[in-house]
Design an enzyme around this catalytic site. Structure first.
Site, PDB file in Angstrom:
ATOM      1  N   LYS A 118       0.806  -1.226   0.000  1.00 44.46           N
ATOM      2  CA  LYS A 118       0.000   0.000   0.000  1.00 44.46           C
ATOM      3  C   LYS A 118       0.845   1.286   0.000  1.00 44.46           C
ATOM      4  CE  LYS A 118      -4.249  -1.836   2.016  1.00 44.46           C
ATOM      5  NZ  LYS A 118      -5.308  -1.657   3.001  1.00 44.46           N
ATOM      6  N   ASP A 163     -10.467   2.708   1.141  1.00 45.22           N
ATOM      7  CA  ASP A 163     -10.844   2.152   2.451  1.00 45.22           C
ATOM      8  C   ASP A 163     -11.652   3.184   3.253  1.00 45.22           C
ATOM      9  OD1 ASP A 163      -9.745  -0.396   2.280  1.00 45.22           O
ATOM     10  OD2 ASP A 163      -7.804   0.233   3.084  1.00 45.22           O
ATOM     11  N   ALA A 196      -6.036   1.167   8.795  1.00 46.98           N
ATOM     12  CA  ALA A 196      -7.489   1.367   8.703  1.00 46.98           C
ATOM     13  C   ALA A 196      -7.891   2.650   9.434  1.00 46.98           C
ATOM     14  CB  ALA A 196      -8.226   0.165   9.282  1.00 46.98           C
ATOM     15  N   ASN A 247      -5.345   5.003  21.306  1.00 45.03           N
ATOM     16  CA  ASN A 247      -4.485   3.895  20.846  1.00 45.03           C
ATOM     17  C   ASN A 247      -3.550   3.422  21.938  1.00 45.03           C
ATOM     18  OD1 ASN A 247      -3.875   2.257  18.469  1.00 45.03           O
ATOM     19  ND2 ASN A 247      -1.810   3.090  18.654  1.00 45.03           N
ATOM     20  N   ARG A 248      -3.246   2.123  21.863  1.00 43.44           N
ATOM     21  CA  ARG A 248      -2.381   1.478  22.864  1.00 43.44           C
ATOM     22  C   ARG A 248      -0.959   2.016  22.748  1.00 43.44           C
ATOM     23  NH1 ARG A 248      -1.802  -4.826  21.725  1.00 43.44           N
ATOM     24  NH2 ARG A 248      -0.874  -3.895  19.877  1.00 43.44           N
TER      25      ARG A 248
END
Ligand code: NDP
Length: 285
Positions: free
Chosen positions: A73, A109, A136, A156-157
């Site tokens: 990508k 996407d 994503a 986010n982690r």
């Protein structure tokens, strides 16, 4: 025979590694068959060091374009002639389109996600919590921000990845952005309109995995979307539906990015429900 026969197909497909497990081909060919379009979509196993040759091959054979999946990508960009607006911001391409002899990289996407979201809510001016900061999440964050979401909290982690996405959104859109490091159970702020799981939590085979989230902060009236397609009925989707939220599974994003890709390549508007039926058949929904 009144007309000379035409045995030449118009070609599209997907370059990926691994390629065999990607079901997009079945969904897209179902649409081609349903609409009688003389097009083919071929899954191609392409090694990273062969990507440039694969793109040159597609050009030589007059492919109208192709999807790029992992691991191509980002790497495909150097082989293209230009990028669409959101792909330029994301620096990631999942759909290449031939426009006037040039291969232009797009990212469908986020556009597919946005379309499935818009079937339930107008995102303009809304407040969104986005779990995840990978590919994503980047696609969804950029596209929803460009579409007019007023505020996005990236949860986010990993702090580094989360901060990078927050910075990308802040630098390239006018949406208000906040980053929260995901530690313990996250409590959704009361004013949240849209909740998105863009992590891989819930993906087969770890289907019982659940987001670290205070479930009592999920309020009726919120729209809750998941990107996971296998299985589509994730724990989050079930929990959200049980609390009266509008729940949107990951199949809508998958189907709509296919619909948009087909529009880019063929200019045809195809029926999403034909593609959804094929994907549901594959996942045994
Ligand atoms: P990435 O590997 O780029 O990102 C994964 C994200 O998930 C990261 O933010 C990661 O956090 C987070 N994550 C993973 N496991 C955990 C965990 N146990 N706890 C907390 N956070 C976790 O993947 P992608 O963004 O490319 O893909 C994510 C999902 O989206 C995949 O399941 C994919 O199948 C799906 N997808 C669906 C599409 C559709 O059409 N429906 C289209 C594209 C993707 P950290 O940064 O901390 O590691």
């Amino acid at each position: 025979m009144s007309e000379s026969p035409n045995f030449l197909s118009q070609l599209t497909g997907c370059f990926a590694r691994p390629a065999a497990e990607n079901p997009t081909v079945a969904m897209i060919e179902a649409a081609f068959a349903h609409h009688g379009l003389p097009w083919r979509y071929v899954n191609c196993e392409v090694a990273p060091e062969k990507l440039g040759e694969a793109v040159r091959g597609a050009r030589a054979m007059g492919w109208a374009g192709f999807n790029c999946s992992l691991p191509h990508k980002v790497a495909v960009i150097e082989h293209l002639d230009g990028l669409g607006e959101s792909a330029e911001i994301m620096q990631a391409v999942n759909c290449v389109v031939m426009r006037g002899h040039q291969y232009i990289g797009e990212n469908t996407d986020g556009k597919g996600f946005l379309q499935s979201l818009q079937e339930f809510v107008d995102p303009v001016g809304k407040t969104m919590v986005l779990f995840g900061a990978g590919g994503a999440a980047r696609a969804i964050g950029v596209e929803t921000a460009l579409a007019g979401v007023a505020r996005i909290t990236v949860v986010n982690r990993s702090e580094k990845r989360g901060q990078e996405l927050a910075q990308l959104l802040e630098n390239n859109t006018s949406t208000a952005i906040e980053f929260v490091r995901w530690e313990g159970d996250y409590r959704l702020p009361e004013e949240t309109d849209i909740v998105v799981n863009a992590t891989s939590i819930g993906l087969f085979p770890d289907v019982d995995a659940h987001l670290n989230l205070h479930l009592d902060s999920l309020a009726a009236g919120m729209v809750v979307a998941d990107v996971i397609v296998n299985p589509p009925m994730t724990r989050l989707i079930q929990d959200a539906a049980a609390r009266g939220c509008t729940a949107i599974d990951g199949l809508g994003m998958l189907v709509n990015q296919g619909v948009i890709s087909i529009k880019y390549w063929t200019d045809a508007d195809v029926e999403a429900k034909v593609m959804r039926a094929k994907i549901e058949e594959i996942f045994g929904v």
